[in-house]
Design an enzyme around this catalytic site. Structure first.
Site, short mmCIF file in Angstrom:
data_model
loop_
_atom_site.label_atom_id
_atom_site.label_comp_id
_atom_site.label_asym_id
_atom_site.label_seq_id
_atom_site.Cartn_x
_atom_site.Cartn_y
_atom_site.Cartn_z
N ASP A 14 0.79 -1.26 0.10
CA ASP A 14 -0.11 -0.07 -0.05
C ASP A 14 0.83 1.27 0.09
O ASP A 14 1.44 1.55 1.19
CB ASP A 14 -0.85 0.02 1.23
CG ASP A 14 -1.55 1.32 1.16
OD1 ASP A 14 -2.04 1.86 0.20
OD2 ASP A 14 -1.99 1.77 2.47
N LYS A 75 2.82 11.21 -3.82
CA LYS A 75 1.59 10.43 -4.26
C LYS A 75 0.68 11.39 -5.16
O LYS A 75 -0.24 11.38 -5.78
CB LYS A 75 0.72 9.70 -3.22
CG LYS A 75 -0.06 8.52 -3.84
CD LYS A 75 -0.48 7.77 -2.88
CE LYS A 75 -1.94 6.90 -3.41
NZ LYS A 75 -2.44 6.10 -2.22
N GLU A 180 -7.84 0.59 -3.74
CA GLU A 180 -7.62 0.50 -2.18
C GLU A 180 -8.95 0.15 -1.42
O GLU A 180 -8.79 -1.00 -0.83
CB GLU A 180 -7.23 2.02 -1.48
CG GLU A 180 -5.71 2.31 -2.00
CD GLU A 180 -5.34 3.82 -1.77
OE1 GLU A 180 -6.39 4.44 -1.29
OE2 GLU A 180 -4.24 4.07 -2.19
N ASP A 206 -12.44 5.51 4.39
CA ASP A 206 -11.01 5.63 4.36
C ASP A 206 -10.54 6.98 4.77
O ASP A 206 -10.46 7.80 3.91
CB ASP A 206 -10.32 4.96 3.08
CG ASP A 206 -9.09 5.12 3.31
OD1 ASP A 206 -8.01 5.63 4.05
OD2 ASP A 206 -8.21 4.36 2.30
P1 ADP Z 1 -2.16 6.94 4.43
O1 ADP Z 1 -3.13 8.21 4.25
O2 ADP Z 1 -0.81 7.45 4.12
O3 ADP Z 1 -2.89 5.86 3.83
P2 ADP Z 1 -2.76 6.09 7.00
O4 ADP Z 1 -3.96 5.50 6.52
O5 ADP Z 1 -1.59 5.27 7.61
O6 ADP Z 1 -1.97 6.88 6.07
O7 ADP Z 1 -3.07 7.19 8.25
C1 ADP Z 1 -2.18 7.93 8.59
C2 ADP Z 1 -2.89 8.86 9.76
O8 ADP Z 1 -3.58 8.21 10.85
C3 ADP Z 1 -1.95 9.81 10.21
O9 ADP Z 1 -2.64 11.15 10.43
C4 ADP Z 1 -1.87 9.39 11.69
O10 ADP Z 1 -1.69 10.37 12.73
C5 ADP Z 1 -3.17 8.74 12.07
N1 ADP Z 1 -3.44 7.74 13.00
C6 ADP Z 1 -2.68 6.75 13.34
N2 ADP Z 1 -2.79 5.98 14.52
C7 ADP Z 1 -3.99 6.87 15.14
C8 ADP Z 1 -4.73 7.02 16.29
N3 ADP Z 1 -4.51 5.95 17.15
N4 ADP Z 1 -5.70 7.91 16.44
C9 ADP Z 1 -5.98 8.87 15.47
N5 ADP Z 1 -5.16 8.79 14.43
C10 ADP Z 1 -4.30 8.07 14.11
MG MG Z 2 -4.55 4.89 2.67
#
Ligand code: ADP
Ligand code: MG
Length: 514
Positions: A14, A75, A180, A206
């Site tokens: 991913d 991205k 996704e 998402d």
């Molecule tokens: P992407 O957008 O790259 O797919 P992710 O799905 O990994 O990223 O999400 C990343 C975001 O999730 C970041 O902003 C991070 O701060 C937030 N995040 C991760 N864990 C938590 C949590 N326990 N509570 C709230 N936000 C979280």
């Molecule tokens: Mg993502």
């Protein structure tokens, strides 16, 4: 683990806007692999320094000291044109310089080992992909060639192609590009859930680091061994600039208000290093607030030698972000409305993206769906990558061409249309192929063009030219044409070369040489 055609294990990657993750498929489920820092998520960040190139945590850790050579969120650029509004808007906010390349594609300008260098977004993405590949190779103890990479549903042909190119540059054989939300639904095995042979309607919510996507999918259930479940994207909604980083920003603003309230007006707003350290502390506090009711935002010697420490409660966090939360719910409404579907007909609600760990987000969703149990047992920021990597073709959202293929058509798809000559005795017809929704072709993306020659001279409108549009499971399009009357089966196939890195150039970049 899935063995793929080319032999050897396959991995699922991913490639997120803010974080990336890699999984191998074993014992009937995806196993997410931790990187060299022990983290299952690797920041999608690449940095260039005087001495080396850094990817992931190492790049993020030096970002405050080297902002113009630290690349985040590439991205947002991949497969886009320099003059696209979104590229222009994003470029304004980025500390690094973005310029137009000779084919109108954006190039990122950095200083590396004392020299100026320009990189295409797919090259930067390839560095993240190579890191994910290495992570998996260390874990499995063997070389990996084959990968499945996920992309957002709304990625167009050019963005998908560029993602495949990024994989190729990273030395990977990209077996498939998967949407996704489809990957997330697969991770839950929803296509295998019996539903008295009815189509299953799945809403994938998402909320990631910088983007928010809602997708409504229809899944034809698996009814026999051959049928592996067909996914159709019914509607999508969301916001390309809404995610966890915005929640962090609201907390940073709050902390800055607190700091100035306590210490008077100071020039902290222009202290980039202080702001970055504060943002890191706020993000950490935000994560804490997903499991506790109260925490502190703490930074030693934040500005002018002054320490900062403030208590923040979950309810204050929710208050600070209430407008952003309601934006999420509006997008959800819009998605259902576009699909002309009532929320009661949604069978499953799948949570994806790290930000769906926020209790407020979960509560709002549960309430919206009348107390429904949400699919959240898989870590939401990993759900996308734990899908089986060797699945047969899925449907996905496709893009329109010449008004022939309507938006949101399930792919793979094949459509045909008859064309004819515009003038008397016309022997050559040129077919430009566009991607986009505008009636004015100038607003659309020219994917390529080809000419059909040797049409026998005749009055205009007599010739019958049969054009086929064929989009494969990766969302890559082929167009072919045939003159039905001459019976000469002259057909032409075009693949999108518009703005794609020329093959030789990709070959030159394998393996990455920096
Ligand atoms: P992407 O957008 O790259 O797919 P992710 O799905 O990994 O990223 O999400 C990343 C975001 O999730 C970041 O902003 C991070 O701060 C937030 N995040 C991760 N864990 C938590 C949590 N326990 N509570 C709230 N936000 C979280
Ligand atoms: Mg993502």
């Amino acid at each position: 683990m899935a063995a793929s055609k080319g032999g050897g294990p396959a991995i699922g990657i991913d490639l997120g806007t803010t974080y990336s993750c890699v999984a191998v498929w074993r014992h009937d489920r995806g196993k997410v692999i931790a990187n060299d820092q022990g983290n299952r998520l690797t920041p999608s960040c690449v940095a260039f320094t005087r001495a080396e190139r850094l990817v992931g945590e190492a790049a993020v850790n030096q970002a405050a000291l080297n902002p113009t050579n630290t690349i985040f969120e590439v991205k947002r650029l991949i497969g886009r044109r320099f003059r696209d509004e979104s590229v222009q808007e994003d470029a304004k906010l980025w500390p690094s310089k973005v310029v137009a390349g000779r084919d109108e594609r954006p190039l990122i300008v950095v200083q590396h080992k004392g020299k100026e260098r320009q990189f295409r977004p797919e090259e930067i993405s390839s560095m993240v992909l190579a890191k994910m590949r290495e992570t998996a190779e260390v874990y499995l103890g063997k070389a990996i060639k084959n990968a499945v990479i996920t992309v957002p549903v709304y990625f167009n042909n050019s963005q998908r192609q560029a993602t495949i190119d990024a994989g190729t540059i990273a030395g990977l054989n990209v077996m498939r590009i998967i949407n996704e939300p489809t990957a997330a639904a697969l991770a839950y095995g929803l296509e295998k859930m019996p539903l008295s042979n009815k189509r299953r309607t799945v809403l994938v919510f998402d909320l990631g680091g910088g983007t928010f996507d809602v997708s409504l999918l229809n899944i034809d259930p698996v009814t026999n061994k051959k049928n592996k479940g067909v996914f159709e994207v019914v509607a999508i909604a969301g916001d390309t600039h809404l995610g966890g980083a915005d929640f962090d920003s609201e907390m940073v603003k709050y902390a800055l208000r607190e700091f100035t309230r306590r210490h008077g007006k100071m020039d902290i707003h222009s202290n980039q290093k202080a702001l970055r350290r504060l943002r890191t502390a706020c993000e950490r506090a935000k994560r804490m607030l997903s499991s506790t009711a109260q925490t502190t935002i703490e930074v030693d010697s934040l500005h002018d030698g002054i320490d900062f420490c403030a208590t923040i409660t979950r309810s204050l966090f929710e208050e600070l972000n209430k407008d952003l939360f309601s934006k999420c719910m509006k997008a959800l409404d819009k998605c259902l409305c576009d699909a002309k579907m009532d929320k009661s007909s949604v069978h499953d609600v799948v949570l994806v993206g790290g930000s769906t760990r926020t209790p407020k987000v979960q509560n709002m969703l549960r309430e919206f769906f009348g107390g429904k149990q949400l699919c959240q047992t898989i870590n939401p920021d990993e759900a996308v990558r734990t899908a089986p990597p060797s699945r047969p073709p899925f449907s996905a959202a496709a893009k329109p061409t010449m008004g022939v293929i309507p938006r949101n058509t399930a792919i793979p798809t094949k459509m045909a249309k008859l064309f004819t000559t515009l003038y008397d005795n016309q022997t050559v017809v040129c077919f430009p192929v566009y991607e986009g929704e505008s009636a004015d072709t100038r607003d659309n993306n020219l994917l390529g063009k080809f000419a059909l020659t040797g049409i026998p001279p005749a009055p205009k409108g007599v010739a019958r030219l049969h054009v086929t549009f064929d989009i494969d499971a990766n969302g890559v399009m082929n167009v072919s044409a045939e003159d039905l009357d001459t019976a000469k089966k002259k057909s032409v196939t075009i693949i999108n070369h518009g703005g794609r890195m020329p093959k030789e150039e990709i070959a030159r970049l394998v393996p990455i040489e920096i």
